[in-house]
Each structure stands twice: as C-alpha cells, then as structure tokens.
Design an enzyme around this catalytic site. Sequence first.
Site, short mmCIF file in Angstrom:
data_model
loop_
_atom_site.label_atom_id
_atom_site.label_comp_id
_atom_site.label_asym_id
_atom_site.label_seq_id
_atom_site.Cartn_x
_atom_site.Cartn_y
_atom_site.Cartn_z
N ASP A 101 8.76 -1.94 -1.41
CA ASP A 101 9.39 -0.67 -1.03
C ASP A 101 10.91 -0.69 -1.25
OD1 ASP A 101 6.96 0.33 -0.38
OD2 ASP A 101 7.27 0.44 1.78
N ARG A 151 9.80 12.25 3.66
CA ARG A 151 8.63 11.63 4.30
C ARG A 151 9.05 10.40 5.10
NH1 ARG A 151 3.55 11.77 0.38
NH2 ARG A 151 2.74 10.67 2.16
N CYS A 187 1.99 8.23 -1.39
CA CYS A 187 2.82 8.20 -2.60
C CYS A 187 2.02 7.72 -3.79
CB CYS A 187 4.01 7.29 -2.37
SG CYS A 187 5.35 8.12 -1.52
N ILE A 194 3.05 -5.81 -6.60
CA ILE A 194 2.16 -5.19 -5.59
C ILE A 194 1.51 -3.90 -6.12
CG2 ILE A 194 1.97 -4.42 -3.17
CD1 ILE A 194 3.08 -7.25 -3.21
N ARG A 209 -0.77 8.49 3.52
CA ARG A 209 -1.56 7.29 3.23
C ARG A 209 -2.09 6.68 4.54
NH1 ARG A 209 -4.25 4.28 -0.27
NH2 ARG A 209 -4.14 2.09 0.24
N ARG A 251 -4.49 2.66 -5.32
CA ARG A 251 -4.37 2.18 -3.94
C ARG A 251 -5.72 2.17 -3.25
NH1 ARG A 251 1.15 4.50 -1.34
NH2 ARG A 251 0.85 2.71 0.03
N PRO A 252 -6.55 1.16 -3.59
CA PRO A 252 -7.90 1.10 -3.01
C PRO A 252 -7.84 0.78 -1.51
CG PRO A 252 -7.42 -0.92 -4.21
CD PRO A 252 -6.24 0.00 -4.42
N ILE A 253 -8.95 1.06 -0.82
CA ILE A 253 -9.01 0.64 0.59
C ILE A 253 -10.26 -0.21 0.84
CG2 ILE A 253 -7.62 2.52 1.58
CD1 ILE A 253 -10.36 3.67 2.54
N ASP A 254 -10.71 -0.85 -0.25
CA ASP A 254 -11.92 -1.67 -0.14
C ASP A 254 -11.81 -2.77 0.92
OD1 ASP A 254 -9.98 -2.56 -2.12
OD2 ASP A 254 -11.32 -4.26 -2.47
N LYS A 285 9.21 3.59 10.13
CA LYS A 285 8.15 4.59 9.86
C LYS A 285 6.78 3.93 9.79
CE LYS A 285 7.17 5.71 5.62
NZ LYS A 285 5.92 5.79 4.90
N ASN A 286 6.68 2.83 9.04
CA ASN A 286 5.35 2.25 8.83
C ASN A 286 4.78 1.59 10.09
OD1 ASN A 286 5.28 3.22 6.27
ND2 ASN A 286 5.81 1.29 5.27
C1 UD1 Z 1 1.88 -0.50 3.13
C2 UD1 Z 1 3.07 0.41 3.31
C3 UD1 Z 1 3.77 0.65 1.98
C4 UD1 Z 1 4.12 -0.67 1.32
C5 UD1 Z 1 2.91 -1.60 1.25
C6 UD1 Z 1 3.24 -2.99 0.75
C7 UD1 Z 1 2.34 1.80 5.15
C8 UD1 Z 1 1.88 3.14 5.60
N1 UD1 Z 1 2.58 1.67 3.85
O1 UD1 Z 1 0.98 0.17 2.27
O2 UD1 Z 1 4.94 1.40 2.23
O3 UD1 Z 1 4.55 -0.42 -0.01
O4 UD1 Z 1 2.32 -1.74 2.55
O5 UD1 Z 1 4.21 -3.57 1.56
O6 UD1 Z 1 2.55 0.90 5.93
N2 UD1 Z 1 -5.17 -3.45 -1.76
C9 UD1 Z 1 -6.46 -3.62 -2.19
N3 UD1 Z 1 -7.46 -3.20 -1.38
C10 UD1 Z 1 -7.22 -2.66 -0.14
C11 UD1 Z 1 -5.89 -2.52 0.29
C12 UD1 Z 1 -4.88 -2.93 -0.55
O7 UD1 Z 1 -6.72 -4.09 -3.29
O8 UD1 Z 1 -8.18 -2.32 0.56
C13 UD1 Z 1 -4.06 -3.90 -2.65
C14 UD1 Z 1 -3.16 -2.73 -3.06
O9 UD1 Z 1 -3.66 -2.10 -4.21
C15 UD1 Z 1 -1.83 -3.42 -3.32
C16 UD1 Z 1 -1.84 -4.55 -2.29
O10 UD1 Z 1 -3.20 -4.73 -1.89
O11 UD1 Z 1 -1.82 -3.98 -4.59
C17 UD1 Z 1 -0.98 -4.29 -1.08
O12 UD1 Z 1 -1.33 -3.07 -0.49
P1 UD1 Z 1 -1.19 -2.82 1.08
O13 UD1 Z 1 -0.39 -3.92 1.69
O14 UD1 Z 1 -2.54 -2.54 1.63
O15 UD1 Z 1 -0.35 -1.50 1.12
P2 UD1 Z 1 -0.51 -0.31 2.13
O16 UD1 Z 1 -0.96 -0.82 3.46
O17 UD1 Z 1 -1.25 0.79 1.50
#
Ligand code: UD1
Length: 430
Positions: free
Chosen positions: A305, A397, A117, A327, A93, A122-125, A22-23
């Site tokens: 996961d 999902r 979820c 994580i 997401r 879950r920031p995207i910074d 899926k991812n």
């Molecule tokens: C993806 C997966 C999710 C999985 C996760 C970790 C998808 C759609 N989802 O989520 O199923 O649980 O990887 O393997 O593929 N973080 C920041 N800033 C950011 C982005 C992330 O601080 O801009 C932090 C997050 O809070 C978290 C860590 O980095 O603590 C890992 O997150 P990330 O690998 O980005 O997870 P996703 O891509 O959202």
Amino acid sequence: MEQFVIKGGRPLVGTVEIGGAKNAALAILAASLMTSETISIDNLPNVTDINALLEAIERIGGHVEHTGPHSVKLNCAHIDSFNIDCDCIRKIRASYYLLGALLGRYKRATVPLPGGCNIGNRPIDLHLKGFRSLGAKIDISHGMIVADSEELTGAHIYLDSVSVGATINIMMAASMAKGNTVIENAAKEPHVVDTANFLNSMGASIKGAGTDVIRIKGVEKLHGTEYTIIPDQIEAGTFMLAAAATKGDITVKNVIPKHLESISAKLIEMGCQVHESDDAVRVVATRRLQNTHVKTLPYPGYPTDMQPQITVALGLASGISIVTESIFESRFKYVDELTRMGASIKVEGSTAIIEGVERYTGATVSAPDLRAGAALVIAALTAEGYSTVEDIKYIERGYEDVEVKLRELGAVIEKVEEEKDIQKFKLKHA
Ligand code: UD1
C-alpha cells in the site's frame, strides 16, 4: 465530479496528526457485530470506506451512534438479517469481514463477493478454505457468498499464502467456534494484531497475533468493550513520502514508529534524515533523493500500500531504481498517468524500472485507486505548474481531509467541482 487542483513546487513543512488505521477499523467494526453488548470505538477515521461499512451494519439492524467526529457506539443486539446486499457494501473490499463476524456469532451469513480497489486479481479462496475447515458450508451463487453451519469447530489451518484478510476473518469466526484453532503462516500486519487485541478485549482468547502462528481458544460469548484504534501506518507513510518527494520537513504525529520501520529504512537509503520519538517520526529531505530498490512484502516488509508513493518519489531520484510488486499484480496502472507528468518509468510485469528525472510537470491525471491516487497527489505537489487529480473519490476512501492536512503543511491545493473553480484557483495562485 470532485477533483484536486494543485500548484506544485513547494516543500511541505510542519506537523501532521495521523488518524486511526482504516484497515484495522474495518475489521474491528465488523467484529463489533459479534456481541449483543455495546461497543465504544475511538480514533475511527472519517473516510468513505468506514462510513459504507457502518451503513451496512445499520441496514441489518445494528445501532450506530456517532459520539464524536472519530468515535462511535455500536449495539448489535437486534441483528435482523444475515443477508447483506446493498450498494454500500458492494463498494468495499472489507465486506468479507462481515462473513467471518456473522458466521462466528450466528453460524450463517450471505455477503456479496467483495469489491474494492482494482489493483489485481483479489481471490478470497483462503478465507473460504478457512471457514470450510471450521465446518461451514460455502456456496457462491448470483454473486453472493452463502455461508452456513450447524456448529463451528476449531481446526488447524495452514494459509498457502500470507493474507491479511483471511487471517483476520478466520480469527473472528474461530473466536466463537467450539475448541481450538491454529492459523499457520498467518499475516503479521499491525491491523491483524489490533483486531486480535480488540477481540481479546471482548473476551476472546487469541494468542500469537503478530507472529506467523495464531492460536485461538473458542469462547461461547463475547462482551462489550471500549477500544481505541491504532494509528494508520499507510496514512503516516504517505506523508513521510510527501516530505521526501517535495524536499520538505514533516513530523508525522500520533504514530507507532515501529510500524513505519520499513518505510523509514527506505527513506534513509534515499538520503533523507529520519528522526523517531515516542509517537512521532520526522522526515527531512534537504537535497535530491538517491535511487534505491524496493520490493513489496508482507509485514514487516515494505507495504504494497506504500508502493505507488515510493515509486513517485524514486521517479525524482538520481540514478535507476527498481520497484518490485510482489503482492498485487496490477498495481502499476498509475504509471501511465505519472508519465504524463514527465516520469520515465518502464513497467515489465511486476517490476518498474525507474530512471529518475529532475522534475515533474503539472498535468491532468486520474486516480486509478486509493493509494495510487495519493501518490499522484504527491507527484502533483512536486510538479512545476498546475495539476488536476480527477476521481478523488478513490482517495477519499482512505484519507481523511487530505487536502486540509496538506494545506496546513504549506501545499497549494483545493478540492473543486467545476472547471470554473479550476480557473479561479489558477488566477488566485498565479
Ligand atoms: C489487505 C488490505 C490492503 C493491502 C493488503 C496487503 C484491507 C481491507 N485491505 O487486503 O489494503 O494492500 O492487505 O497488505 O485490510 N490472496 C489469495 N487468496 C485469498 C486472499 C488473498 O490468493 O483468499 C492473495 C492476494 O491475491 C494477494 C495476497 O494474497 O496476492 C495478499 O492479499 P491479502 O493480504 O489478503 O489482502 P487483503 O486482505 O485483500
């Protein structure tokens, strides 16, 4: 509201075919927007997150043709909007991948801040930091991320923490930037590699995916391709843990055993036998599981996961186990539900201290998110008596036909809508 009703207590035995990841599929579908030529994708899982993304792509002018139950043809020659604002996309997401894909091809995009979820902050910074380094102007207003640029230019980007989403998103945008990009401290997950392979098959030049330094040479144009998505590491792992927890014997087929090594290693520590072949892994559990300790980490570490599923299994193991979630900070919410089934687990911050019990007992529980929902289904399959798992929309999902696959392994499970169906199930399986 749909729910699973389950009569527990049977070992799961047999073979299960694992679907596409899926991812990986979410990233690959978004990346398909980056060319005007036709893309054919195979091994696409038929789950609600994927269908939501396909709907969003259609809404902005993409043409989606379902060529089989697990294959689509996409043509995005006539994208007529760079502003994606629909309910379908708010739910997932991975909507953030549309930002990287549209920014790469059209140099602009407006996408809602991502949903998904509820497993913690879950920031995207890091995604935005990457886009800004490539020269994009980013604004957040009224719940939308607005990205815009005259031109994207390659850059040297260091990710402060390992992020799957940021790595893939930056990789997509940088594929069509001018010049070279280097991503340091990149994520190494199988779906990062699969997305890079897909983009390369479209004519991108990405090297080093699967290591922590990815180098991208920007190209002007990407072209059509045919691509088969890798098997789902987490779906496979979930069935492996179901074998362990139910003292069963399951062969997960159509997998890449290398992707499952961290899970296999833990299962062996817990006393299971794990047999690997080219594209299958068999897990056999003949006696009570033993305790162990687990810490979630970026790949190749043990996946976050797969944390709820192993916690459920360790809840039945002899001795004390410790599971540390490194994580996502709110990923133990399901423990309250598991306690209703008799588990003895104490959560302190990001650590769960598990005192294994002999058995769980059936109860009505509610899935708080996708993976925890799957873990509660595993718990119910082991439990004495009947259980109901509510809010299965979360499970759907990311798991295709999970109840059908479980039934084929001998589980007594049905998807029902009403109370009277639960009563019927209980009478039928008294
Ligand atoms: C993806 C997966 C999710 C999985 C996760 C970790 C998808 C759609 N989802 O989520 O199923 O649980 O990887 O393997 O593929 N973080 C920041 N800033 C950011 C982005 C992330 O601080 O801009 C932090 C997050 O809070 C978290 C860590 O980095 O603590 C890992 O997150 P990330 O690998 O980005 O997870 P996703 O891509 O959202």
